[in-house]
Write a protein that holds these residues in place. Structure first.
Motif, short mmCIF file in Angstrom:
data_model
loop_
_atom_site.label_atom_id
_atom_site.label_comp_id
_atom_site.label_asym_id
_atom_site.label_seq_id
_atom_site.Cartn_x
_atom_site.Cartn_y
_atom_site.Cartn_z
N SER A 154 -34.03 12.17 77.97
CA SER A 154 -34.19 12.08 76.79
C SER A 154 -34.07 13.69 76.04
O SER A 154 -33.99 14.60 76.75
N THR A 155 -34.11 13.64 74.83
CA THR A 155 -34.12 15.17 74.23
C THR A 155 -35.36 15.35 73.64
O THR A 155 -35.84 16.12 72.65
N LEU A 156 -36.53 14.56 74.37
CA LEU A 156 -38.11 14.99 73.93
C LEU A 156 -38.45 16.01 74.72
O LEU A 156 -38.23 16.01 75.86
N SER A 159 -31.14 7.43 75.81
CA SER A 159 -32.00 7.80 76.88
C SER A 159 -31.98 6.91 78.08
O SER A 159 -31.92 7.35 79.45
N LEU A 160 -31.74 5.63 77.88
CA LEU A 160 -31.75 4.66 79.07
C LEU A 160 -30.54 5.03 79.86
O LEU A 160 -30.54 4.78 80.89
N ALA A 161 -29.39 5.03 79.22
CA ALA A 161 -27.81 5.05 79.75
C ALA A 161 -27.88 6.43 80.49
O ALA A 161 -27.62 6.23 81.71
N SER A 162 -28.58 7.52 79.98
CA SER A 162 -28.36 8.84 80.64
C SER A 162 -29.37 9.08 81.47
O SER A 162 -29.49 10.28 81.97
N ILE A 170 -26.52 5.78 62.38
CA ILE A 170 -27.76 6.51 62.91
C ILE A 170 -27.70 5.94 64.55
O ILE A 170 -27.97 4.77 64.96
N PRO A 171 -27.41 7.00 65.52
CA PRO A 171 -27.51 6.65 67.12
C PRO A 171 -28.61 6.33 67.41
O PRO A 171 -29.79 6.37 66.81
N ASN A 172 -28.95 5.30 68.48
CA ASN A 172 -29.97 4.93 68.99
C ASN A 172 -30.34 5.64 70.26
O ASN A 172 -29.73 5.45 71.42
N ARG A 173 -31.29 6.53 70.08
CA ARG A 173 -31.67 7.23 71.23
C ARG A 173 -32.48 6.77 72.16
O ARG A 173 -32.16 7.10 73.49
N ALA A 174 -33.07 5.48 72.21
CA ALA A 174 -33.37 4.62 73.05
C ALA A 174 -32.36 4.03 74.09
O ALA A 174 -32.71 4.60 75.47
N ALA A 175 -31.48 3.70 73.60
CA ALA A 175 -30.21 3.33 74.30
C ALA A 175 -29.62 4.53 75.07
O ALA A 175 -29.29 4.51 76.41
N TRP A 227 -41.30 8.67 78.78
CA TRP A 227 -39.92 8.88 77.71
C TRP A 227 -38.87 9.60 78.43
O TRP A 227 -38.19 10.19 77.95
#
Lengths: 341, 341
Positions: free
Chosen positions: B71-73, B65-68, B58-63, B126
């Motif tokens: 977010s997708t929120l 989002s941080l890197a890119s 399961i991908p880690n969206r926090a990581a 976020w």
DNA sequence: AAGATTTATGACAGCGCTACCATAAAACGC
DNA sequence: GCGTTTTATGGTAGCGCTGTCATAAATCTT
């Protein structure tokens, strides 16, 4: 060349490091002030707070989540938003979360366990602090995720079963049963039932079964039932009752799976000149305000939707760790006598 | 000693590195497969997908989002969840977001711009891809954030004003005006208005003003109005009408700020034996299903809530960058003649 | 056939924050 | 007054991922 990546934050969004520098403290101290965690001297806190205000610093939750392996998000998976019940639950959750750092992320499953599973997995990618879902029935994969995850889980609405962690709700089977007993006691004998198409609404089915078993105990059974092909609505209730009565004019009471449909039933009676209660009893479920504001308040069962949401969220906040024993909270229900049955 | 931190993920949650290792590719390639981005050979993709399935990655969206730095929120700020209008909007948003990678995070402002500001700031942490809010009126701080942020913004419901980025909705002023014209044309002259307590509901106020100006144009004015002290509800409408008529028995039509209250008005008439339409016209706003399922369908205005939510979310997804010109989408409204006015 | 382009992959650094451990100073105990 | 605990702070090393740039191989030009 300090900043190589240019896809990043707008004209230099301040970071914790900027705050720390301005306040003359280390990053970690600034972080502690932001999180209100650990011992901080009042003077230090004040300096940091000033720096934050001055820079207009907004913490980056993605970085925080990554570093701490956990977020302040709470995943909420609801079957529907058309059914007023779930916005009410959501409202309860939101009320409990106000003033906390937690934020609800919502998903809608359309009463489909597979969609539920898909959304659950995509929510897990945020490492939520807790997951809230409806009912105790999930796909095996979903259940596995819920059981092995590092987050709290609340299963709402229903308590007839084994929860993963916390269940908050009422026994729908019992609600159906009490409905039957109540109506029998009031002299009704010839029961009709108007369903709607959502076959996966386990709660409605449980109430139906409860009603049937109450009838059976009294040596009765449903005289007629009709399943309206579309989703639940007031119009569905109105049409369903018309069809039911056309085939079975001798019914003396009709039970509906919810208040919306029951109100439709009353509207049919008004239109057809049928004396509600004397000639035909009408019984709903949910206890919506609108039903109680009618000239003849709807006879129904009050489900405590707001309370369910609020209680669940509060309970989840009590501890980050999942306790050894499972918790079941019965919020109960009230029979509203009303004037229609 | 590879893993020093132990507060981290459960018994070794697999990471992208694990997937890459198992598939025999680099991390970045695995990442590209997950994100469906960049050119990937079919055979490679297949290997990576297999590895993902095998590990239950399961991908880690926090990581992510941080890197890119994004977010997708999608932040959704609604005034209320009690008012059926907003769950409908939310449903529209959710519908547009299904099958996309975006997830709505919701907040409830209680019609309070200061709460809206507070929640907005906490959502900004976020780095959402977009922010959706109701109305065009926000605090200066909120507006500054909205204007300078690296995200799309949609302001819903209302289009009478200058949006930050996109506005989707209808002119409430015009709706009120058309209501007045429509009722005048049908012969009504002695108008009453029943408000409720939410003074910050700009939309209701705009409709009120529109109604007044239509009356004025016709040389008329409101004969009476009553402000019910509590929040809007069917009961509020019922009580408000009773009070209004007690003081002004000569009214020939009463306009309500919404259908819920209008239905309460009808219930009062039913109870008091007042012939709706002939003796007293009743007019609502929203076009809820339940009002249309009544024996005499409610005369009202259909607001296109679901469409507003859906259109807004779709529009936001069209481009990540904010275009130069602002967009205003008028979803319009329909007058439903009904049988009550 | 030699260059120009496209396609497929990888190395590496770093996003902004917090867990972990260490340290220094202050308060406490008797 | 000398350990012992408590209070306040900092250094460092990542968390897991993706942007950026580089490279190699395949395909296309003319």
């Amino acid at each position: 060349m300090p900043r190589k990546r240019n896809a990043h934050r707008s004209p230099d969004m301040p970071t914790l490091a900027d705050v720390a520098r301005l306040a003359g403290v280390s990053e970690i101290t600034a972080s502690r002030v932001v999180r209100v965690q650990g011992p901080i001297a009042d003077s230090t806190r004040a300096r940091v707070l000033t720096a934050i205000a001055e820079l207009g610093y907004i913490p980056n939750r993605a970085a925080g989540s990554l570093a701490s392996a956990g977020s302040t998000l709470m995943s909420v998976l609801l079957p529907s938003l058309s059914n007023i019940v779930f916005p009410d639950v959501l409202r309860g959750i939101h009320t409990a979360l106000t003033e906390t750092a937690f934020q609800p992320v919502i998903g809608v499953t359309d009463y489909d366990p597979l969609i539920e599973e898909r959304i659950l997995v995509s929510f897990l990618a945020w490492q939520p602090a807790a997951v809230i879902l409806a009912g105790l029935h999930h796909t095996p994969t979903a259940r596995r995720h819920l059981e092995h995850g590092r987050f709290r889980v609340a299963e709402l609405m229903d308590i007839d079963g084994e929860p993963v962690d916390i269940a908050v709700g009422m026994s729908h089977r019992q609600a159906g049963y009490e409905t039957g007993k109540h109506l029998i006691q009031r002299g009704y004998r010839r029961f009709g039932y108007a369903r709607h198409n959502v076959t996966t609404d386990d709660r409605a089915s449980a109430r139906y079964e409860g009603l049937c078993s109450a009838l059976q105990e009294a040596g009765l059974s449903l005289v007629a039932e009709h399943c309206y092909p579309d989703a639940s609505s007031t119009k569905a209730g109105r049409d369903a009752l018309a069809i039911l009565l056309a085939a079975h004019p001798d019914l003396d009471v009709v039970v509906f799976p919810n208040d919306d449909m029951a109100m439709g039933g009353i509207f049919h009676c008004m239109h057809a000149g049928i004396a509600v209660k004397e000639k035909l009893g009408i019984f709903g479920f949910n206890g919506l305000d609108i039903g109680q504001a009618m000239p003849m308040p709807l006879s129904t069962i009050l489900s405590k939707r707001f309370l369910i949401g609020k209680t669940a969220a509060e309970k989840l906040l009590e501890s980050r760790e999942r306790p050894a024993e499972k918790t079941i909270i019965n919020t109960g229900f009230d029979i509203i006598e009303g004037a229609t049955a």
